[in-house]
Design an enzyme around this catalytic site. Sequence first.
Site, mmCIF file in Angstrom:
data_model
loop_
_atom_site.group_PDB
_atom_site.id
_atom_site.type_symbol
_atom_site.label_atom_id
_atom_site.label_comp_id
_atom_site.label_asym_id
_atom_site.label_seq_id
_atom_site.Cartn_x
_atom_site.Cartn_y
_atom_site.Cartn_z
ATOM 1 N N ASP A 1 0.786 -1.230 0.000
ATOM 2 C CA ASP A 1 0.000 0.000 0.000
ATOM 3 C C ASP A 1 0.822 1.287 0.000
ATOM 4 O OD1 ASP A 1 -2.492 1.234 -0.057
ATOM 5 O OD2 ASP A 1 -2.589 1.438 2.114
ATOM 6 N N CYS B 1 -21.825 -9.564 -6.234
ATOM 7 C CA CYS B 1 -22.634 -8.573 -5.510
ATOM 8 C C CYS B 1 -24.118 -8.685 -5.876
ATOM 9 C CB CYS B 1 -22.142 -7.164 -5.821
ATOM 10 S SG CYS B 1 -20.564 -6.744 -5.060
ATOM 11 N N CYS C 1 -21.842 -4.948 4.508
ATOM 12 C CA CYS C 1 -21.779 -5.954 3.448
ATOM 13 C C CYS C 1 -22.247 -7.316 3.935
ATOM 14 C CB CYS C 1 -20.351 -6.069 2.916
ATOM 15 S SG CYS C 1 -20.187 -7.303 1.604
#
Length: 342
Positions: free
Chosen positions: A130, A184, A244
């Site tokens: 990252d 999804c 989620c």
Amino acid sequence: MKARLEAYAIEAGFASMGICRPDAVPELPDRLRTFIDAGMHGQMGWLADRMHWRADPAALWPEAKSVIMLAETYTPQHDPMAVLAEPDRAAISVYAQNKDYHDVVKKRLKKVGRWLIEQAPEAEIKVFVDTAPVMEKPLAQAAGLGWQGKHTNLLSRDLGNWFFLGAIFTTLDFEPDAPQVSHCGSCTACLDVCPTGAFPLPYRLDARRCISYLTIEHRGPVDPDLRARMGNRIYGCDDCLAVCPWNKFAVAGRDARLAARDDLIAPPLAELAALDDAGFRARFSGSPIKRIGRDRFVRNVAYAIGNSGDPRLIAAVSPLLDDPDPAVADAAHWAMSRLKED
């Protein structure tokens, strides 16, 4: 070798591993260019400055033949949204409630990398967490670790979405894994919960409206309309992750250094507003929060106090009215006007 590598990575503490080619996502340049041209990166100029590397992992290190993507879970043991109902306390993103994941994950990546070189001395590696121009999420999807959900974060049917990503680029030529596709469906929970409407479309994020961006990357005063929507979120935002449905499969984190510190789950805003630079550095030593500095942090705290509706916090924000940092002073005046209205 690949099977033994995966077994060692899991033994070392990672939750999942997948492999792809550096050129596995040919659509990356166009996707990134569209994002940058629309200005959705806000003040994150480094995204544009090193776009030629970020958009083409093969250009970052031309000798690399494989990208080993690894996931490390940090699943919270508490409800990260419960603090939103306590307006006199601060909401801090789960990932920042203990040690800096960059350090934790990078050490584990290096451990796996050393093992790989021991097995194949001819191999060369580079590890990334990252901080380099690497598009970890698209590469992780190409490596089969999961898919980028409508909130643009990576999801997994085996891990939920509470995990960090690390990458090992290597000159070894491994058989790549099959890429993941989106699961999804018609769900829009992550889009619907966003307090600032940061998703103009599914699978697209406008960072300029994202609370994580506003509290961490944005310098100077935040737009008054957006600061009013930030609630008590002072460092990052977990709303789209927390709602989620795939989190029913979330796996518990294995490293205690990534487990939440009790004093960072829901700290009192008044306590944080009183931090000077030395106090801020001491409290957040070893934490990713330290990177934004005391001024930006206290600016965020002042916004949260202004959103609290609690006149008892006037005493906490009053000393900040004459703060040497203009953004902090501006936030304090805004908070004071809001509290006096209430």
